[in-house]
Design a protein around this motif. Structure first.
Motif, short mmCIF file in Angstrom:
data_model
loop_
_atom_site.label_atom_id
_atom_site.label_comp_id
_atom_site.label_asym_id
_atom_site.label_seq_id
_atom_site.Cartn_x
_atom_site.Cartn_y
_atom_site.Cartn_z
N ALA A 37 -1.66 2.69 21.62
CA ALA A 37 -1.71 4.02 21.04
C ALA A 37 -2.88 4.84 21.55
N GLY A 38 -3.79 4.21 22.31
CA GLY A 38 -5.00 4.89 22.75
C GLY A 38 -4.79 5.87 23.88
N ALA A 39 -5.89 6.42 24.36
CA ALA A 39 -5.82 7.44 25.40
C ALA A 39 -5.15 6.90 26.66
N VAL A 40 -5.65 5.78 27.18
CA VAL A 40 -5.03 5.17 28.36
C VAL A 40 -3.72 4.51 27.97
N GLY A 41 -3.71 3.82 26.83
CA GLY A 41 -2.56 3.02 26.44
C GLY A 41 -1.27 3.81 26.30
N ALA A 55 -4.51 4.76 33.97
CA ALA A 55 -3.21 4.17 33.66
C ALA A 55 -2.35 4.05 34.91
N TRP A 56 -2.33 5.09 35.73
CA TRP A 56 -1.50 5.11 36.94
C TRP A 56 -1.93 4.03 37.92
N LEU A 60 -5.81 13.87 32.46
CA LEU A 60 -5.29 13.23 33.67
C LEU A 60 -6.37 12.76 34.65
N PRO A 61 -7.51 13.45 34.79
CA PRO A 61 -8.46 13.06 35.83
C PRO A 61 -8.97 11.63 35.71
N ALA A 62 -9.27 11.14 34.53
CA ALA A 62 -9.77 9.77 34.36
C ALA A 62 -8.78 8.90 33.60
N VAL A 63 -8.36 9.35 32.42
CA VAL A 63 -7.47 8.53 31.59
C VAL A 63 -6.11 8.33 32.27
N VAL A 92 -12.90 13.52 25.27
CA VAL A 92 -13.77 12.49 24.71
C VAL A 92 -13.34 11.19 25.36
N ASN A 93 -14.19 10.65 26.20
CA ASN A 93 -13.85 9.47 26.98
C ASN A 93 -14.68 8.28 26.51
N SER A 94 -14.05 7.12 26.45
CA SER A 94 -14.76 5.92 26.01
C SER A 94 -15.97 5.62 26.89
N GLY A 95 -15.85 5.91 28.18
CA GLY A 95 -16.98 5.69 29.07
C GLY A 95 -18.18 6.52 28.68
N ASP A 96 -17.97 7.79 28.34
CA ASP A 96 -19.06 8.64 27.88
C ASP A 96 -19.72 8.07 26.63
N ARG A 97 -18.88 7.59 25.73
CA ARG A 97 -19.41 7.05 24.47
C ARG A 97 -20.27 5.81 24.71
#
Length: 312
Positions: free
Chosen positions: A152-156, A130-131, A123-126, A39-44
């Motif tokens: 605390a978030g997906a990327v964070g 971050a990397w 890993l592919p997007a989130v 579940v990605n923020s971009g999709d939302r």
């Protein structure tokens, strides 16, 4: 094949299950049988219509940009993956909320057999975001100070761990209920953003990573937390580079790009147990499961990643 599509923009309730044809392969593409998606923020944001002008869609559209699964077929010019490989992939145009997706081989990375799809699907997007934010855009160095919003978030939560691995002093913002979680990821300081003005009294930092959608308030206030000549990186404001120059601070919008070397580095860190992807919720593939996952996402306060899984 089964797919979950959006026929219109709106809330998660507009998602519908459909039978679609399995994607036809181009010569540089691989067909992936999907086992896990995120579940990605971009999709939302795409679903809500927030990106309809910048990213016009042909409806119906299949969302889902992060996938993990098994290569079932390859195009005639594919050399980087083969049938049977376990892979993660970045479907930048969507297509991940389906039984199968066709991805260019450059958007796939093979994962070792000892790693599960669940611990690598982010890993592919989130993970890549971050990397590349810290290393390619921020050029973060050992001993520097970094402020990571939404720690605390997906990327964070990945960015906090990576920054510590790079030897930085890490400050992160989070909600009160997630303070302990962010400390567990390695943050040296954690600020309750609802109780404290994060920039007030903070020792200036070299780098700020902003991913908060609040009308730009966090972005504006982050300047006060930065050293002269520091860097402000945004994941939410494409126009940030046009901001007036302030105290020599470099402001940039992060645009992650597929990179096999970066993915390999992330996979290796997970393999070595130096990076851990926290899964806060797992939902079954289908319109009902994905809609529920989005509702959890929208409620806020989650820790790490939400996943969609197939019964295979």
């Amino acid at each position: 094949m089964r797919a979950v599509v959006m026929d219109e923009y709106g809330t998660p309730e507009v998602l519908r299950e459909r039978e679609l044809a399995v994607p036809a392969l181009k010569e540089t593409e691989a067909l992936v049988e999907i086992h896990v998606a995120s579940v990605n923020s971009g999709d939302r944001l795409i679903l809500s219509g927030a990106f309809r002008d910048a990213l016009p869609l042909r409806l119906p559209h299949v969302l889902g940009i992060e996938i993990a699964g098994v290569v079932s077929e390859v195009g005639e010019n594919v050399t980087r993956v083969k049938r049977g490989d376990r892979v993660i992939g970045l479907a930048a145009a969507g297509g991940g909320y389906a039984d199968y997706a066709a991805l260019d081989e450059n958007r796939l990375a093979v994962i070792p057999p000892e790693l599960s799809f669940r611990e690598t699907a982010a890993l592919p997007a989130v993970g890549l975001t971050a990397w590349q934010s810290l290393l390619r855009y921020g050029r973060l160095q050992s001993g520097q100070r970094v402020l990571i919003h939404a720690g605390a978030g997906a990327v964070g939560h990945i960015a906090v761990q990576l920054a510590k691995l790079l030897g930085a002093y890490v400050i992160a913002t989070a909600s009160a209920r997630n303070l302990a979680f962010v400390r567990q990821q390695g943050a040296d300081e954690v600020i309750d953003y609802a109780a404290t003005e994060f920039w007030d009294g903070i020792q200036p930092v070299d780098l700020v990573l902003d991913m908060v959608r609040d009308g730009g308030a966090t972005e504006r206030n982050s300047y006060a937390a930065l050293k002269d000549g520091g860097k402000l990186l945004s994941l939410v404001s494409p126009a940030i580079s046009r901001n007036p120059a302030i105290r020599g601070i470099e402001a940039q919008f992060v645009r992650p790009e597929p990179n096999g070397s970066d993915w390999s580095s992330l996979v290796r860190l997970v393999q070595e147990r130096r990076l851990k992807i926290h899964i806060d919720g797992i939902f079954p593939f289908g319109a009902k499961g994905i809609a529920e996952a989005y509702r959890v996402h929208d409620a806020g306060g989650k820790k790490g990643q939400l996943l969609i899984t197939w019964a295979r």
